[in-house]
Design an enzyme around this catalytic site. Sequence first.
Site, PDB file in Angstrom:
ATOM      1  N   GLY A  47      11.144 -22.147 -42.741  1.00 36.30           N
ATOM      2  CA  GLY A  47      11.714 -22.017 -44.094  1.00 36.30           C
ATOM      3  C   GLY A  47      12.470 -23.278 -44.469  1.00 36.30           C
ATOM      4  N   HIS A  48      13.348 -23.732 -43.576  1.00 29.63           N
ATOM      5  CA  HIS A  48      14.095 -24.967 -43.836  1.00 29.63           C
ATOM      6  C   HIS A  48      13.132 -26.149 -44.001  1.00 29.63           C
ATOM      7  CE1 HIS A  48      17.259 -22.776 -41.306  1.00 29.63           C
ATOM      8  NE2 HIS A  48      17.893 -22.992 -42.441  1.00 29.63           N
ATOM      9  N   GLN A  72      32.587 -20.716 -45.579  1.00 25.52           N
ATOM     10  CA  GLN A  72      31.752 -19.666 -46.168  1.00 25.52           C
ATOM     11  C   GLN A  72      31.610 -18.456 -45.247  1.00 25.52           C
ATOM     12  OE1 GLN A  72      28.233 -22.377 -46.442  1.00 25.52           O
ATOM     13  NE2 GLN A  72      27.061 -20.571 -45.859  1.00 25.52           N
ATOM     14  N   LYS A 160      15.327 -17.351 -50.607  1.00 29.58           N
ATOM     15  CA  LYS A 160      15.831 -16.385 -49.608  1.00 29.58           C
ATOM     16  C   LYS A 160      17.269 -15.993 -49.942  1.00 29.58           C
ATOM     17  CE  LYS A 160      16.597 -14.531 -45.406  1.00 29.58           C
ATOM     18  NZ  LYS A 160      17.984 -14.718 -45.170  1.00 29.58           N
TER      19      LYS A 160
HETATM   20  P1  AMP Z   1      20.963 -21.901 -44.061  1.00 34.30           P
HETATM   21  O1  AMP Z   1      20.735 -22.875 -42.952  1.00 34.30           O
HETATM   22  O2  AMP Z   1      20.701 -20.479 -43.695  1.00 34.30           O
HETATM   23  O3  AMP Z   1      22.262 -22.122 -44.785  1.00 34.30           O
HETATM   24  O4  AMP Z   1      19.836 -22.223 -45.146  1.00 34.30           O
HETATM   25  C1  AMP Z   1      19.678 -23.510 -45.681  1.00 34.30           C
HETATM   26  C2  AMP Z   1      18.716 -23.453 -46.831  1.00 34.30           C
HETATM   27  O5  AMP Z   1      17.462 -22.930 -46.390  1.00 34.30           O
HETATM   28  C3  AMP Z   1      19.184 -22.531 -47.964  1.00 34.30           C
HETATM   29  O6  AMP Z   1      18.860 -23.130 -49.212  1.00 34.30           O
HETATM   30  C4  AMP Z   1      18.369 -21.279 -47.732  1.00 34.30           C
HETATM   31  O7  AMP Z   1      18.162 -20.519 -48.908  1.00 34.30           O
HETATM   32  C5  AMP Z   1      17.064 -21.865 -47.223  1.00 34.30           C
HETATM   33  N1  AMP Z   1      16.308 -20.876 -46.439  1.00 34.30           N
HETATM   34  C6  AMP Z   1      16.783 -20.075 -45.447  1.00 34.30           C
HETATM   35  N2  AMP Z   1      15.811 -19.256 -44.999  1.00 34.30           N
HETATM   36  C7  AMP Z   1      14.693 -19.540 -45.720  1.00 34.30           C
HETATM   37  C8  AMP Z   1      13.351 -19.035 -45.739  1.00 34.30           C
HETATM   38  N3  AMP Z   1      12.956 -18.061 -44.926  1.00 34.30           N
HETATM   39  N4  AMP Z   1      12.478 -19.583 -46.611  1.00 34.30           N
HETATM   40  C9  AMP Z   1      12.857 -20.571 -47.465  1.00 34.30           C
HETATM   41  N5  AMP Z   1      14.104 -21.096 -47.495  1.00 34.30           N
HETATM   42  C10 AMP Z   1      15.007 -20.592 -46.643  1.00 34.30           C
END
Ligand code: AMP
Length: 292
Positions: A47-48, A72, A160
């Site tokens: 996803g990232h 956060q 997400k």
């Molecule tokens: P995080 O590391 O969880 O803070 O996420 C960093 C970025 O990745 C944020 O913009 C999230 O929305 C995005 N993100 C997290 N999980 C997914 C996913 N499964 N698909 C697409 N983007 C994602």
Amino acid sequence: MTADKRGLFFGDMKTINSIRSMQRKARELCRRHTIALVPTMGYLHEGHLSLVKKARKAADVVVATIFVNPTQFGPGEDFQRYPRDQKGDRALLRDAGADYLFMPDAQQMYPDDYQSYVETEQLSQTLEGAFRPGHFRGVTTVVSKLFNAVRPDVAVFGQKDFQQAVVLKRLVKDLDYPIKLIIAPTRREQDGLAMSSRNAYLGPGQRREAVCLYRGLRRARTLFAEGVTSAARLKKAVRKEILEVCPTAEIQYISFNDFHTLQPRIKVDRDTVCSVAAMVYDVRLIDNMRLG
Ligand code: AMP
């Protein structure tokens, strides 16, 4: 190693740890290049990486950031145990095409005398904000700080975190940041579970039941396609589906909101997003799906 058409060396990702160095580099880069920012908290998954790939197409230079942002997380949440893997993340970002990895430490971002916060007042109070008071204040503050460090033309976030995307669009508009936001679709595992760093907390049996959120959302989408528009009816069906897949799930909310404004919907339409949050074996999971 050869320079690409931007005059940059592909595959030669540089890591920057200090805010000052990042600002200096950004000032230099933005004279000749557009910059795309991809903020993350690390422990990266597909996803990232899909955000990095989108960023690659949207600007000349991609700056990914890894920062587990303490402001956060609420008291009692998983800040301390949040999974971390610097070495693995670095390799993944390099292979996905990031040019810079900005990785400041918490002491630099929030020194002991720190006292300034950015808040989006109303949008931050519902859904995630109701269950995680102060969460979005932390998000909008850290994203503002990252904007000031990286000076991006474009910033890429994931659908997400649907509410986060709405809040950040508001932030950019209200504070006149000259930044285009791109919201990338949610990447899922084969069974439909939304990819998340927190999925690592789930044991194998628990992991199988964690698909309950996705299955609930799909049920809402199917019923909407069949003509059901009552949010109350859809909510009941989503709850039933979630509990059929994972009988011990503790559902925190099932909500129907407008895609653009987050306004709650009693009658749903194509622009309605169904969002769910649930504790699955002590792991807090969220997911969402647009109905149309
Ligand atoms: P995080 O590391 O969880 O803070 O996420 C960093 C970025 O990745 C944020 O913009 C999230 O929305 C995005 N993100 C997290 N999980 C997914 C996913 N499964 N698909 C697409 N983007 C994602």
